[in-house]
Write a protein that holds these residues in place. Structure first.
Motif, PDB file in Angstrom:
ATOM      1  N   PHE A 140       0.940  -1.254  -0.112  1.00 12.21           N
ATOM      2  CA  PHE A 140      -0.007   0.010   0.011  1.00 12.21           C
ATOM      3  C   PHE A 140       0.819   1.245   0.059  1.00 12.21           C
ATOM      4  CE2 PHE A 140      -2.955  -2.982   1.780  1.00 12.21           C
ATOM      5  CZ  PHE A 140      -4.167  -2.912   1.548  1.00 12.21           C
ATOM      6  N   VAL A 277      -2.309   0.408  -4.266  1.00 13.71           N
ATOM      7  CA  VAL A 277      -1.563  -0.922  -3.996  1.00 13.71           C
ATOM      8  C   VAL A 277      -0.744  -1.278  -5.252  1.00 13.71           C
ATOM      9  CG1 VAL A 277      -1.894  -3.318  -3.214  1.00 13.71           C
ATOM     10  CG2 VAL A 277      -3.528  -1.539  -2.548  1.00 13.71           C
ATOM     11  N   TRP A 352      -2.502  -7.107  -6.274  1.00 17.39           N
ATOM     12  CA  TRP A 352      -2.114  -8.518  -5.810  1.00 17.39           C
ATOM     13  C   TRP A 352      -2.276  -9.359  -7.108  1.00 17.39           C
ATOM     14  CZ3 TRP A 352      -5.119  -5.457  -2.444  1.00 17.39           C
ATOM     15  CH2 TRP A 352      -4.582  -5.395  -1.186  1.00 17.39           C
TER      16      TRP A 352
END
Length: 416
Positions: A140, A277, A352
Motif C-alpha cells: 500500500f 496498492v 495482488w
C-alpha cells in the motif's frame, strides 16, 4: 506439549457424546466485522438445520495461539476451528485434526476448490484443513504523502523504496514505513531479507537454516536499519495488525505491506484517490518474495459430531458462505468460481493480481510444515526481533539464534 495435547484428545474422546444439536466453533483471526459476518453465516446454517446451535468462541489474534493451546490442553476441544496455516502442522502432528477425505469425496463443490487450496490444506497427503482464502502481501502507498515528500514515482525496487521512505520520514511527524515489530510481524523479517538475498529457500539439503548465511544476514541488517534509521515510527517496534493499518490510514506513514484484509479498514477511512496498492518492491536479483499465507476450516478429531461439523464446514467453505466471507475479509478466493466476481475485478485488487501474474514475483510460503514453527512465529521471532530492532542484539546474533532453532526443527522433520 505434544504429550499434553495427545492426552487431552484421548480424554475428550472418552468423555462421552455431546448433543448432536450442539457444535462449538472457534474463531482465531478476530475482528468485530469478521465475527458479525461469521455469525450471519452460522445463523443461516442453524436455520437450515433446525434444532442445531453453534457456539462461537472468538479469540483475539494476538493471544489466540496461547489461549487455544490452553483450551486443548484442558480438554476443551471444539468441533470446528478457524485454522491458520502456521498451526496446521502442530495440531495435525498431534493427531488432533480430522482427515476430510471422506467428506470431500462426496462434496458437490470439491472440484471448485483451486489447486493451491487443495495442496496447501494437506498434511502427509491428507486434507486436514480447507483454506477459505489467501493472504498475499503487496505494498500500500499513500499518494498524498508521497506527493508532499516529492516522490514522483511509486517505488518498484527496494532501493527506490528506501529512498522514498527517507524522503517521507523527513516530513515533520511522518515516517516512511509502517513496521510490524509486534505480534504477526514475521512476514517482514522474511520478505525483505529474502528480496535482498535474492532467494526464499529456508533450508539447504541437509536441513540447515539459511538465516545465518551471508546473504540473509545482509537482508536482516537492511530491514533492521529501516527502524534504526528512523524510517519507521519509534513505537512500531510493538505494533501489530491494527496499529500498522491505523498508522497508514491516519497518514502517519506512507508505506504498508499487507494482505487484502487491510482493505477493510483502509477503504472505510480513505478515498480511493488517496492510496494505491502496488507489487512488492524487487531486489538486486530482479525478484521479489512477498509472503503468501492462508487460513481455513478444520475439524477436530475428538469431535463427537463429525457429520454435523462437516455440514458446518461445507456451509462456510461453499459458495453461500465462502464468497461473502472473503468479500468481507478481502482474502483472495479459494473457490475458482469466485475469481470472476466483480468484487475482485476492482482497482483495489490490482496489485495482488499483478503479483500473481508476474514471474519475477515469487509468493513465499513459510515453513509451516514444522511443528515448531507456530512457536517460532508467535513467540520467539517477536521477542528476539524486537531486541534486534532496539539494538540489544546484532543482526548476526539474531540470525544465529533463528538459524539454530529452525535447523533443529527441520532436521528433526526430515529424519522422521
Amino acid at each position: 506439549m505434544k504429550r499434553l495435547f495427545t492426552t487431552a484428545a484421548l480424554a475428550a474422546l472418552l468423555a462421552g457424546p455431546v448433543s448432536a444439536e450442539t457444535l462449538k466453533l472457534v474463531e482465531v483471526i478476530t475482528s468485530p466485522q469478521r465475527t458479525e459476518t461469521l455469525k450471519g453465516i452460522v445463523a443461516e446454517f442453524e436455520a437450515a438445520n433446525p434444532g442445531t446451535t453453534v457456539e462461537i468462541i472468538s479469540l483475539p489474534w494476538g493471544e489466540a495461539f496461547q489461549k487455544f493451546a490452553t483450551m486443548v490442553s484442558a480438554g476443551d476441544i471444539p468441533d470446528v476451528i478457524e485454522m491458520p496455516d502456521t498451526w496446521v502442522s502442530l495440531y495435525a502432528g498431534n493427531g488432533l485434526l480430522a482427515d476430510l477425505s471422506p467428506y470431500l469425496a462426496e462434496w458437490e463443490h470439491t472440484d471448485d476448490l483451486s489447486e493451491r487450496a487443495v495442496a496447501l490444506g494437506q498434511v502427509d497427503d491428507k486434507p486436514v484443513m480447507l483454506p477459505y482464502g489467501f493472504y498475499l502481501r503487496a505494498m500500500f502507498y499513500n499518494k498524498d504523502l508521497l506527493a508532499e515528500a516529492g516522490v514522483e514515482a511509486v517505488p518498484t525496487t527496494i532501493d527506490e523504496f528506501r529512498a522514498a521512505a527517507e524522503k517521507v520520514s523527513a516530513l515533520p511527524g511522518k515516517a516512511g514505513y509502517c513496521m510490524r515489530g509486534g505480534p504477526g510481524g514475521l512476514n517482514g523479517w522474511v520478505m525483505f531479507p529474502a528480496t535482498v538475498a535474492g532467494d526464499n529457500v529456508f533450508f539447504d539439503e541437509e536441513g540447515n537454516s539459511t538465516y545465518d548465511s551471508e546473504a540473509w544476514v545482509e537482508g536482516l541488517t537492511w530491514f533492521i536499519d529501516l527502524y534504526k534509521d528512523g524510517l519507521a515510527p519509534k513505537d512500531s517496534v510493538n505494533w501489530g495488525f491494527n496499529e500498522i493499518v491505523a498508522g497508514f490510514y491516519t497518514g502517519q506513514c506512507a508505506f504498508l505491506d499487507q494482505d487484502p484484509d487491510a482493505l477493510i479498514a483502509i477503504a472505510e477511512r480513505m478515498k480511493p484517490e488517496q492510496y494505491g496498492v502496488t507489487t512488492f518492491p524487487k531486489g538486486p536479483s530482479g525478484k521479489a518474495f512477498p509472503t503468501i499465507g492462508y487460513a481455513g476450516w478444520s475439524m477436530m478429531e475428538p469431535s463427537e459430531n463429525k457429520d454435523l461439523a462437516w455440514k458446518l464446514i461445507a456451509m462456510l467453505e461453499g459458495p453461500e458462505g465462502n464468497v461473502p466471507w472473503n468479500k468481507m475479509t478481502g482474502a483472495l478466493p479459494a473457490l475458482k468460481s469466485a475469481e470472476s466476481d466483480p468484487f475482485y475485478q476492482s482497482e483495489a485488487f490490482k496489485g495482488w493480481f499483478e503479483e500473481l501474474g508476474d514471474p519475477d514475483v515469487v509468493p513465499t510460503t513459510m515453513p509451516t510444515w514444522l511443528e515448531e514453527f507456530a512457536f517460532f512465529k508467535d513467540s520467539l521471532a517477536i521477542s528476539s526481533g524486537q531486541k534486534a530492532l532496539l539494538g540489544e542484539i546484532t543482526p548476526e546474533e539474531l540470525a544465529a539464534e533463528w538459524a539454530d532453532y529452525l535447523t533443529k526443527a527441520q532436521q528433526k522433520y526430515i529424519s522422521q
